[in-house]
Write a protein that holds these residues in place. Sequence first.
Motif, PDB file in Angstrom:
ATOM      1  N   THR A 196       3.229  -9.442  -5.553  1.00 45.97           N
ATOM      2  CA  THR A 196       2.290  -8.659  -5.117  1.00 45.97           C
ATOM      3  C   THR A 196       2.775  -7.462  -4.296  1.00 45.97           C
ATOM      4  O   THR A 196       3.420  -7.896  -3.505  1.00 45.97           O
ATOM      5  N   VAL A 197       2.709  -6.339  -4.979  1.00 41.05           N
ATOM      6  CA  VAL A 197       3.427  -5.098  -3.987  1.00 41.05           C
ATOM      7  C   VAL A 197       1.960  -3.893  -3.966  1.00 41.05           C
ATOM      8  O   VAL A 197       1.421  -3.812  -4.868  1.00 41.05           O
ATOM      9  N   SER A 198       1.891  -3.605  -2.811  1.00 37.01           N
ATOM     10  CA  SER A 198       0.882  -2.506  -2.696  1.00 37.01           C
ATOM     11  C   SER A 198       1.371  -1.768  -1.340  1.00 37.01           C
ATOM     12  O   SER A 198       1.869  -2.488  -0.480  1.00 37.01           O
TER      13      SER A 198
ATOM     14  N   ARG B 211      -3.036   7.876  -9.571  1.00 40.85           N
ATOM     15  CA  ARG B 211      -2.818   7.018 -10.786  1.00 40.85           C
ATOM     16  C   ARG B 211      -0.759   6.950 -10.766  1.00 40.85           C
ATOM     17  O   ARG B 211      -0.408   8.188 -11.415  1.00 40.85           O
ATOM     18  N   TRP B 212      -0.220   6.163 -10.386  1.00 39.65           N
ATOM     19  CA  TRP B 212       1.170   6.215 -10.526  1.00 39.65           C
ATOM     20  C   TRP B 212       1.612   5.582 -11.757  1.00 39.65           C
ATOM     21  O   TRP B 212       1.029   4.773 -12.621  1.00 39.65           O
TER      22      TRP B 212
ATOM     23  N   PHE C  45      -7.545  -1.440  -2.829  1.00 36.11           N
ATOM     24  CA  PHE C  45      -8.172  -0.956  -3.925  1.00 36.11           C
ATOM     25  C   PHE C  45      -7.201  -1.264  -5.169  1.00 36.11           C
ATOM     26  O   PHE C  45      -7.765  -1.822  -6.171  1.00 36.11           O
ATOM     27  N   PRO C  46      -5.867  -0.871  -5.315  1.00 37.98           N
ATOM     28  CA  PRO C  46      -5.150  -1.251  -6.536  1.00 37.98           C
ATOM     29  C   PRO C  46      -5.136  -2.645  -6.674  1.00 37.98           C
ATOM     30  O   PRO C  46      -4.842  -3.055  -8.155  1.00 37.98           O
TER      31      PRO C  46
ATOM     32  N   VAL D  48       5.335   1.498 -10.595  1.00 41.73           N
ATOM     33  CA  VAL D  48       5.357   1.990  -9.232  1.00 41.73           C
ATOM     34  C   VAL D  48       3.946   1.910  -8.726  1.00 41.73           C
ATOM     35  O   VAL D  48       3.028   2.240  -9.459  1.00 41.73           O
ATOM     36  N   VAL D  49       3.837   1.567  -7.194  1.00 40.51           N
ATOM     37  CA  VAL D  49       2.609   1.857  -6.669  1.00 40.51           C
ATOM     38  C   VAL D  49       3.058   2.899  -5.728  1.00 40.51           C
ATOM     39  O   VAL D  49       3.986   3.086  -5.131  1.00 40.51           O
TER      40      VAL D  49
END
Length: 277
Positions: free
Chosen positions: A131-133, A103-104, A189-190, A108-109
């Motif tokens: 979208t950022v991952s 868990r960030w 997943f995120p 932040v990812v």
Amino acid sequence: MTGQRVGGGAGGLPGGAELLAAVLPPPTPSAGRTALAAVEKYDDDFGDAVDARLFPEEAATLTRAVDKRRREFTTGRICAHRALEALGEPAVPILPGEHREPRWPGGVVGSITHTKGYRAAAVAREVPGATVSVGIDAEPNEATPGGVLREISLPQERDLLAELGQAHPQVCWDRLLFSAKESVYKAWFPLARRWLGFDDAELVLTVDDPVTDPVDDTPLAAPVTGSSTGGGVTARGQFRARLLVPGPDLPTGELTGFTGRWVVGRGLIVTAIAVGC
């Protein structure tokens, strides 16, 4: 948490990671701030570094953990703390979520990986409206145990691995496929907040053209950027993942797949996906 920090070299990935620098995009600051950073470690010895410790909240999650799990978790979290600092954010506790995902902090990812002889973390800054991952994974460059390949692969993927194995026997392709699918799940997943099985995405792996000797055209092992250990990259390439299940609706439309990169070096396979970084 303060203390020794790892910085990237000139033009390197912030955080100083070497193998991850071969599979993550080059740094492109966003609004004058670092957008992506990564830290990696090849052992669990931090010497006298004052920042090499868990936050009390993190340590509390290990009360029943065996020694191996404790060492992996601790070094992975220290890499994550340092990656946050390399991103320009304060180090904070990274606690496991309901599905054991890290868990960030807000905005932040990131992703954490650990295997024998390697721990790493990569973090990226979220961008409003985009979208950022990030998903990273590391595995030993060794064949998977008997029977595992059929559990993690589709028939067409096994056909491809057989061809690649004939052309590039120095790479354990079954393990590479496993690692790439782990990176897919960590990036998925995120965004989707639901399970993705090994047979829910079809992967295609490709190999980059090798670096060759200009005199006799023989393949050369490419050095890991900035490495002082004498290690080298023996192979690298890309992978594409096509989702076989409906993806989540994102600002850019429905998620239908991912692209990523892989590298083999120092006896390891490292894969990564960076969306929007």
